[in-house]
Design a protein around this motif. Structure first.
Motif, PDB file in Angstrom:
ATOM      1  N   VAL A 172      91.477 -25.100  -1.240  1.00 53.58           N
ATOM      2  CA  VAL A 172      91.979 -26.370  -0.714  1.00 53.58           C
ATOM      3  C   VAL A 172      93.480 -26.574  -0.943  1.00 53.58           C
ATOM      4  CG1 VAL A 172      91.868 -28.889  -0.978  1.00 53.58           C
ATOM      5  CG2 VAL A 172      89.762 -27.552  -0.734  1.00 53.58           C
TER       6      VAL A 172
ATOM      7  N   ALA B 271      88.726 -32.608  -4.651  1.00 53.70           N
ATOM      8  CA  ALA B 271      89.791 -33.585  -4.427  1.00 53.70           C
ATOM      9  C   ALA B 271      89.866 -34.586  -5.576  1.00 53.70           C
ATOM     10  CB  ALA B 271      89.551 -34.324  -3.110  1.00 53.70           C
TER      11      ALA B 271
ATOM     12  N   VAL C 267      97.059 -28.209   1.519  1.00 51.52           N
ATOM     13  CA  VAL C 267      97.370 -29.611   1.238  1.00 51.52           C
ATOM     14  C   VAL C 267      98.777 -29.703   0.651  1.00 51.52           C
ATOM     15  CG1 VAL C 267      96.776 -31.620  -0.157  1.00 51.52           C
ATOM     16  CG2 VAL C 267      94.959 -30.242   0.851  1.00 51.52           C
TER      17      VAL C 267
ATOM     18  N   ILE D 172      84.113 -30.543  -1.427  1.00 51.45           N
ATOM     19  CA  ILE D 172      85.515 -30.880  -1.159  1.00 51.45           C
ATOM     20  C   ILE D 172      85.905 -32.168  -1.885  1.00 51.45           C
ATOM     21  CG2 ILE D 172      87.144 -31.585   0.640  1.00 51.45           C
ATOM     22  CD1 ILE D 172      85.737 -29.680   2.546  1.00 51.45           C
TER      23      ILE D 172
ATOM     24  N   TYR E 217      93.058 -34.293   3.601  1.00 51.84           N
ATOM     25  CA  TYR E 217      91.701 -33.912   3.216  1.00 51.84           C
ATOM     26  C   TYR E 217      90.720 -34.163   4.357  1.00 51.84           C
ATOM     27  CZ  TYR E 217      92.704 -32.905  -1.689  1.00 51.84           C
ATOM     28  OH  TYR E 217      93.157 -32.329  -2.853  1.00 51.84           O
TER      29      TYR E 217
END
Length: 208
Positions: free
Chosen positions: A136, A58, A140, A54, A150
């Motif tokens: 993801v 990110a 977001v 992750i 996150y």
């Protein structure tokens, strides 16, 4: 994160965690060889890898991996080779003396070894980076502070995966462990899960 979006994240997280893969195989193997309670250490190793994935996504590194075929393939083949190695090693492992505590067969594996293997099983899967790269962004909102989003996403996905791995896959393996107690049963467990590790490794290598 709005409640409706978080609930969608929970639903997606549950479906992802219940999808069988190398992590599930590793968890069940740990539960049957070292016991249900001790299998949590392998699960925590897997979650550490998940958090790294992750963070990588990110940070935008996931785009580089996904867009660089040779780098993606290098990681993919390394991960596949590691899973095959784990499978062959477990297949050839001799049964331990008797049945360990908490349903585990033989001498329990040391905690650092279980954690390290769980970490490497998930960390050497580049498809996880590509998956999170697609997964993801759905949860977001770029117009809101990203750090908090996150954090919520990571905490939710990790919590769900721990619960599913420990209370479904490890518990299922614990029940099977009672049916395969003794030296003959231990040998069967080692061969079955050794073969599964090899099978997952081969699939990882040949699937694109």
């Amino acid at each position: 994160m709005p409640l409706s979006l978080w609930l969608a994240l929970v639903g997606a997280g549950v479906l992802i965690s219940f999808t069988p893969g190398a992590g599930a195989v590793n968890t069940m193997s740990n539960a049957m060889t070292s016991g249900w309670a001790r299998s949590i250490w392998g699960i925590l190793g897997q979650q550490a890898a998940l958090l790294i994935h992750i963070v990588v996504v990110a940070a935008g590194v996931g785009v580089l991996v996904a867009g660089t075929p040779w780098l993606f393939d290098t990681i993919r083949y390394a991960g596949a080779a590691y899973l095959v190695y784990l499978g062959v090693r477990q297949f050839l492992t001799r049964p331990g003396p008797g049945v360990g505590t908490d349903g585990g067969a033989g001498v329990p594996e040391p905690v650092p070894s279980m954690f390290r293997r769980g970490l490497l099983v998930n960390l050497t899967n580049p498809k996880a980076i590509v998956f999170f790269l697609a997964f993801v962004p759905q949860f977001v909102r770029p117009d809101r502070p990203l750090a908090g989003q996150y954090a919520v996403l990571a905490a939710t996905v990790v919590a769900i995966d721990v619960l599913v791995m420990w209370f479904f896959f490890a518990t299922t393996a614990r029940g099977l462990g009672r049916l395969t107690a003794g030296e003959s049963g231990s040998r069967t467990v080692n061969r079955v899960f050794g073969s599964l590790f090899v099978g997952v490794g081969v699939l990882l290598a040949v699937m694109h």
